[in-house]
Scaffold this active site. Sequence first.
Site, PDB file in Angstrom:
ATOM      1  CD  GLU A 132      -2.618   1.288   2.645  1.00  5.36           C
ATOM      2  OE1 GLU A 132      -3.055   0.213   3.085  1.00  5.36           O
ATOM      3  OE2 GLU A 132      -2.895   2.395   3.155  1.00  5.36           O
ATOM      4  CD  GLU A 137      -3.446   7.959   5.423  1.00  6.77           C
ATOM      5  OE1 GLU A 137      -2.365   7.445   5.094  1.00  6.77           O
ATOM      6  OE2 GLU A 137      -4.371   7.330   5.944  1.00  6.77           O
TER       7      GLU A 137
HETATM    8  C1  NAG Z   1      -8.748   5.706   3.547  1.00  6.62           C
HETATM    9  O1  NAG Z   1      -7.450   5.727   3.121  1.00  6.62           O
HETATM   10  C2  NAG Z   1      -6.465   5.248   3.986  1.00  6.62           C
HETATM   11  C3  NAG Z   1      -5.198   5.314   3.216  1.00  6.62           C
HETATM   12  O2  NAG Z   1      -4.208   5.586   3.995  1.00  6.62           O
HETATM   13  C4  NAG Z   1      -6.741   3.849   4.428  1.00  6.62           C
HETATM   14  O3  NAG Z   1      -5.766   3.391   5.312  1.00  6.62           O
HETATM   15  C5  NAG Z   1      -8.064   3.824   5.058  1.00  6.62           C
HETATM   16  O4  NAG Z   1      -8.403   2.498   5.381  1.00  6.62           O
HETATM   17  C6  NAG Z   1      -9.111   4.377   4.141  1.00  6.62           C
HETATM   18  N1  NAG Z   1     -10.272   4.534   4.879  1.00  6.62           N
HETATM   19  C7  NAG Z   1     -11.386   4.214   4.389  1.00  6.62           C
HETATM   20  C8  NAG Z   1     -12.466   4.459   5.308  1.00  6.62           C
HETATM   21  O5  NAG Z   1     -11.545   3.799   3.274  1.00  6.62           O
END
Ligand code: NAG
Length: 340
Positions: A132, A137
């Site tokens: 990932e 972020e």
């Molecule tokens: C949103 O993006 C982050 C990426 O860092 C991820 O870790 C997270 O699970 C995501 N959250 C959702 C709610 O999709």
Amino acid sequence: MKGAVLSLFLSFVTSALAGTYKRSEHIVGKDFFNAFDWLAISDPTHGRVNYTDEATARELNLTVAAHKKFILRSDDTTVLDPDGPGRNSVRLSGKNNYTIHVAVFDIAHMPQGCGTWPAVWEFGGTWPNGGETDILEGVNDQGPDQSTLHSGPNCSMPAVRHETGTALLQDCNADENSSGCGVRLNQTTSYGIPFNANGGGWYAMERTEDFIRIWFWPRDDHRVPHDVVKGAKKVDTNDWGIPAADFPNDSCDLADWAPHSIIINLTFCGDWAGAVYADSGCPSTCIDYVNNNPSAFSDAFFEFNSINVYTLTGHPYPNDGTTGITSPDVAGNQISLNQV
Ligand SMILES: *[C@@H]1O[C@H](CO)[C@@H](O)[C@H](O)[C@H]1NC(C)=O
Ligand SMILES: *[C@@H]1O[C@H](CO)[C@@H](O)[C@H](O)[C@H]1NC(C)=O
Ligand SMILES: *[C@@H]1O[C@H](CO)[C@@H](O)[C@H](O)[C@H]1NC(C)=O
Ligand SMILES: *[C@@H]1O[C@H](CO)[C@@H](O)[C@H](O)[C@H]1NC(C)=O
Ligand SMILES: *[C@@H]1O[C@H](CO)[C@@H](O)[C@H](O)[C@H]1NC(C)=O
Ligand SMILES: *[C@@H]1O[C@H](CO)[C@@H](O)[C@H](O)[C@H]1NC(C)=O
Ligand SMILES: *[C@@H]1O[C@H](CO)[C@@H](O)[C@H](O)[C@H]1NC(C)=O
Ligand SMILES: *[C@@H]1O[C@H](CO)[C@@H](O)[C@H](O)[C@H]1NC(C)=O
């Protein structure tokens, strides 16, 4: 014989031109509706969010293309029932996959506000072994941006790297520490309120089998490369200068990572924004704030000018000329995702 000579020549040309990529996708305005799927899934990071499907997001104007821009926002009018689902928002998942590639995000505005947790990132395959890459972020307006890798075992980063940001953890293994191996960017304008006040900027990511690199140029940075500004048909990352974050393959087999697609999401509270909410100087509790203050989320929106994706051949995976990369495990990854 001729063929062998030709392919030898071609492989020489390819390695000589490493850093040069051809545009495979140019996503502007309503193109976003073709390039992404709307994932109405429950939030794997336990946020106070209700991810809407495409029809609902369009009806509620949470995703809208206007004047060559694409906007992704959360609801900012509804006081939530504490026993009901979270605040309506959107999680986009790119339809294409890539291995070796460059992605350039021209972003005019990003979500801001207490409780927000926006992200622009990539992943694929079985999490975390498939890898990932979190490009942009952060949480609760606490800049600067943090760019992070998450991986399976045996992936760590050297302490000293050629980057302008500040390395946090070195171990990327999600099972050791769910924070991953992050790099905090050097520029305050890379995230949240200062990012927006400055008109946003450009994020770019290059993934090869040798490294993953992330660059950020604020809107007013005169050093932003011309190919980035123009969304040119070709880019040459050799001309982009020292990256903000550098993740080399010295102790991490990046060639073994799965093909990734682009994800853009906006959640609230949950495992990260919720956990550090009070430390961020935000009022009330995260959940109460998100439930009861819809107007606090009027600036919780992304405004994209464009996304441009580049590969070696100008086509998405698997036609990108790479070999030896294991194909993604199609099942499961969207729900096993977990990060603090
Ligand atoms: C949103 O993006 C982050 C990426 O860092 C991820 O870790 C997270 O699970 C995501 N959250 C959702 C709610 O999709
Ligand atoms: C939550 O999202 C789903 C899927 O898009 C939608 O049908 C539903 O109306 C939303 N819930 C609320 C309370 O808005
Ligand atoms: C939808 O959002 C766009 C972009 O912000 C805005 O111009 C438009 O007025 C909105 N439409 C409605 C019905 O709210
Ligand atoms: C990680 O490295 C250890 C020690 O070298 C090795 O035993 C183990 O098999 C590796 N794990 C994976 C998943 O590659
Ligand atoms: C961080 O940014 C400042 C201001 O832009 C710059 O002067 C400094 O050299 C940067 N640090 C690194 C390590 O590049
Ligand atoms: C995980 O890393 C964070 C820093 O990013 C650190 O604060 C925390 O203590 C670590 N947790 C464990 C269990 O090592
Ligand atoms: C890094 O990637 C290059 C090219 O794919 C490869 O030759 C090299 O062995 C890799 N380094 C390590 C330590 O795996
Ligand atoms: C991208 O990968 C996913 C599995 O991770 C697969 O379902 C999908 O078909 C792939 N898309 C393309 C365009 O290859």
